[in-house]
Write a protein that holds these residues in place. Structure first.
Motif, PDB file in Angstrom:
ATOM      1  N   ALA A 142       0.829  -1.212   0.000  1.00 16.46           N
ATOM      2  CA  ALA A 142       0.000   0.000   0.000  1.00 16.46           C
ATOM      3  C   ALA A 142       0.863   1.261   0.000  1.00 16.46           C
ATOM      4  N   MET A 171       1.001   4.091  -2.995  1.00 14.40           N
ATOM      5  CA  MET A 171       0.606   5.466  -2.679  1.00 14.40           C
ATOM      6  C   MET A 171       1.744   6.454  -2.944  1.00 14.40           C
ATOM      7  N   PHE A 195       1.103   9.350  -5.507  1.00 10.34           N
ATOM      8  CA  PHE A 195       0.950  10.655  -4.868  1.00 10.34           C
ATOM      9  C   PHE A 195       2.293  11.291  -4.510  1.00 10.34           C
ATOM     10  N   PHE A 233      -4.250  13.608  -0.119  1.00 10.75           N
ATOM     11  CA  PHE A 233      -3.440  12.647  -0.874  1.00 10.75           C
ATOM     12  C   PHE A 233      -2.059  12.478  -0.237  1.00 10.75           C
ATOM     13  N   SER A 251      -2.252  10.976   3.480  1.00 10.46           N
ATOM     14  CA  SER A 251      -2.584   9.552   3.531  1.00 10.46           C
ATOM     15  C   SER A 251      -1.387   8.701   3.110  1.00 10.46           C
ATOM     16  N   ALA A 252      -0.621   9.163   2.114  1.00 10.09           N
ATOM     17  CA  ALA A 252       0.566   8.414   1.673  1.00 10.09           C
ATOM     18  C   ALA A 252       1.630   8.375   2.761  1.00 10.09           C
ATOM     19  N   MET A 267       0.723   5.998   5.456  1.00 11.37           N
ATOM     20  CA  MET A 267       0.919   4.603   5.065  1.00 11.37           C
ATOM     21  C   MET A 267       2.382   4.191   5.206  1.00 11.37           C
ATOM     22  N   ALA A 291      -4.843   1.387   1.112  1.00 14.61           N
ATOM     23  CA  ALA A 291      -4.551   2.677   0.484  1.00 14.61           C
ATOM     24  C   ALA A 291      -5.814   3.510   0.263  1.00 14.61           C
ATOM     25  N   PHE A 292      -6.810   2.922  -0.400  1.00 17.84           N
ATOM     26  CA  PHE A 292      -8.040   3.670  -0.677  1.00 17.84           C
ATOM     27  C   PHE A 292      -8.748   4.083   0.604  1.00 17.84           C
ATOM     28  N   LEU A 334      -6.963   6.977   2.341  1.00 13.28           N
ATOM     29  CA  LEU A 334      -7.178   8.224   1.612  1.00 13.28           C
ATOM     30  C   LEU A 334      -8.551   8.807   1.928  1.00 13.28           C
TER      31      LEU A 334
END
Length: 300
Positions: free
Chosen positions: A48, A52, A56, A176, A179-180, A183, A221-222, A225
């Motif tokens: 993930a 990402m 991103f 974006f 969230s990356a 992760m 990942a989704f 986000l």
């Protein structure tokens, strides 16, 4: 976009995330029966994070240094919460684990008040009590406090910290990138957990790979986000109450897939959790409508 419309879309987004999380329980149970839990977590979140960062890279680069640090800290919190929850699950039943994990709905408003002086209206506290009771009816047939429960309770506290921190720091335009970076923090913790086992082992077969990819890309990942974006549009406690629908979705998928039979406890507990969500969603709109109606009557 108006605040009300943004809040409505945020609720829909969080509900979609909890539905995805709820769909994963059967998959996880199958996969961790054939590969070590820490290996599963490490491979899932590493995949993930890589995806990402590739998708991103520019939003991550645009983040300020403070935002990157905050995102990384939030990811580390979430990673340790996942680790503790999974270790606790190995020592207790899934139903007890689901209930104790759901205690973040109680801890979130307390932490929001202590850390950021965020006061909650009475309707929110009523929704917290209702959601907690619903989780208990849905999941519990009684349990004893043991090390598994304590580990899971610690994970719930970390989830609550993550929800509060994300609600305080998340901005719609940074979703974006934030969230990356989160992760990356989660993947780092999960990889650390595999070090005593000499690093992560890969999924053993094609079926396990499909499950891990779904968990990494869709439920990882989704979902991160959408949660990051959604929490930029709603208070942390409201987000926590919406996310308590996860065990309701999990029970629903288990019934649909023939893993569990539908019971009165499922229906009653699920109804209470959904009622709590409606209470926390509708109360702010009702409070906004009352001053407008009062003004209308005064003018008339």
């Amino acid at each position: 976009m108006s605040a009300q419309k943004g809040g409505g879309l945020a609720t829909i987004g969080l509900l979609s995330v909890t539905a995805i999380w709820g769909s994963t329980f059967v998959l996880i149970k199958d996969v961790v029966g054939r590969m070590a839990v820490v290996d599963f977590l490490a491979v899932r979140f590493l995949l993930a994070a890589i995806v990402m960062l590739v998708l991103f890279a520019r939003p991550v680069w645009r983040l300020g240094r403070a935002e990157r640090r905050r995102g990384l800290a939030l990811g580390v919190l979430y990673g340790f919460a996942q680790w503790l929850q999974t270790e606790g699950l190995a020592l207790t039943s899934p139903s007890v684990s689901g209930f104790v994990t759901g205690m973040y709905v109680v801890l979130t408003p307390i932490l929001a008040l202590v850390l950021f002086r965020q006061r909650m209206p009475l309707s929110t506290w009523l929704a917290v009590v209702l959601a907690t009771a619903g989780l208990g009816v849905l999941a519990l047939n009684g349990f004893q406090i043991d090390i598994g429960v304590l580990l899971t309770l610690a994970s719930a506290a970390l989830y609550a910290l993550h929800i509060v921190g994300l609600g305080h720091w998340s901005k719609p335009g940074d979703a974006f990138g934030m969230s990356a970076v989160q992760m990356v923090g989660i993947a780092a913790v999960c990889l650390l957990a595999t070090l005593p086992h000499h690093g992560p082992s890969l999924p053993p077969d094609g079926k396990a790979w499909i499950a891990v990819l779904y968990m990494a890309l869709v439920a990882g990942a989704f979902a991160m986000l959408v949660q990051t974006w959604a929490q930029a549009h709603m208070p942390a406690t409201r987000a926590a109450i919406v996310m308590t629908t996860e065990p309701v979705f999990a029970a629903g998928f288990a019934v649909l897939l023939g893993v569990d039979a539908l019971t009165t406890r499922m229906v009653a507990g699920g109804t209470m959790v959904l009622a709590a969500m409606y209470l926390v969603e509708l109360a702010p709109r009702f409070r906004r409508r009352r001053p407008a109606e009062a003004l209308h009557h005064d003018v008339g």
